[in-house]
Design an enzyme around this catalytic site. Structure first.
Site, short mmCIF file in Angstrom:
data_model
loop_
_atom_site.label_atom_id
_atom_site.label_comp_id
_atom_site.label_asym_id
_atom_site.label_seq_id
_atom_site.Cartn_x
_atom_site.Cartn_y
_atom_site.Cartn_z
N SER A 135 0.86 -1.19 0.00
CA SER A 135 0.00 0.00 0.00
C SER A 135 0.89 1.23 0.00
CB SER A 135 -0.88 0.00 1.26
OG SER A 135 -1.51 1.26 1.45
N TYR A 148 -2.28 -0.73 10.59
CA TYR A 148 -2.30 -0.94 9.14
C TYR A 148 -0.98 -0.48 8.52
CZ TYR A 148 -3.96 -0.73 4.29
OH TYR A 148 -4.13 -0.91 2.94
#
Length: 245
Positions: A135, A148
């Site tokens: 990501s 995350y």
């Protein structure tokens, strides 16, 4: 010309019920591959070259058992570690231990389990591809919360180490780092009048969100013979978002 023929290739993909994983599933089926797809949710597609497995990736014992069963029957050519969950952008003090563990148990540890399951056959054959879903949150803070962002940084480190250790034996390992991709995982950004989605698009030089299919198309290229010299790379697909961060 990019090689798009994946007939007789065996693909293992996680997070395949929706979003990027589902687009990858459809894309590789369209290219002729045999696809083995895992997800916590049921996978709605029925296809003669598709086998689906409903499993909670956080149950690492069950995942290890399934991976052992699959790899005893199938020599996988490509592993797509796509499954992932968000953490509601919570900072460290807003994250309890259970939530921290949930994110790592879903986003990170299954990659380790499945990679180790498929590696022996890939190395014995002298060829194989692993694509890990990172990501933009793997490059900098702000793309997620504490858990995350940590998981995505760790995925990038794991990708690089796999390539460093096993590239001499024919393994190809890369990561994709999506930015704003319109998937069910980001549905909250489009809630109501979609103010958050519009804000994200405005912060992205391309001024739009990407589709899951665009990520699937990049995946297909990275596992083609023409991409064999790309190894240990982390490729952003973010409309230029990282340019300003």
């Amino acid at each position: 010309m990019i090689e798009q023929d994946y007939q007789n290739k065996h693909i293992l993909v996680t997070g395949a019920a929706s979003g990027i994983g589902f687009s990858q599933l459809e894309t590789y089926l369209a290219a002729g591959a045999n696809v083995y797809a895992l997800d916590f949710q049921p996978i709605s597609l029925v296809h003669p070259r598709l086998q689906t497995y409903q499993i909670d990736l956080r149950d690492h014992e069950a995942l290890t058992a399934l991976a052992t069963d699959l790899t005893n029957r199938v020599d996988f050519d490509i592993l797509l570690n796509t499954a992932g969950v968000l953490d509601d952008y919570q900072p460290s003090l807003g994250t309890n231990l259970a939530e921290w563990q949930r994110i790592l148990d879903t986003n990170l540890t299954p990659m380790f389990i499945l990679s180790n399951a498929v590696l022996p056959a890939m190395l014995a054959r002298g060829y194989g591809h692993i694509i890990n879903m990172a990501s933009i949150a793997g490059f900098s803070a702000g793309g997620g919360g504490a858990a995350y962002t940590t998981s995505k940084h760790a995925i990038i480190g794991y990708t690089k180490q796999l390539a460093f250790d096993y590239a001499p034996q024919g393994l190809h390992v890369n990561a994709i780092a999506p930015g704003a991709i319109a998937t069910p995982m980001n549905a909250a950004d489009f809630a109501g009048e979609g103010a958050m989605a519009k804000q994200v698009a405005a912060q992205t030089p391309a001024r739009r969100w990407a589709t899951a299919q665009e990520v699937a198309d990049l995946t297909l290229y990275l596992t083609s013979p023409q991409a064999d010299y790309i190894n240990g790379a982390v490729l952003p697909i973010d409309g230029g978002w990282t340019l300003g961060h």
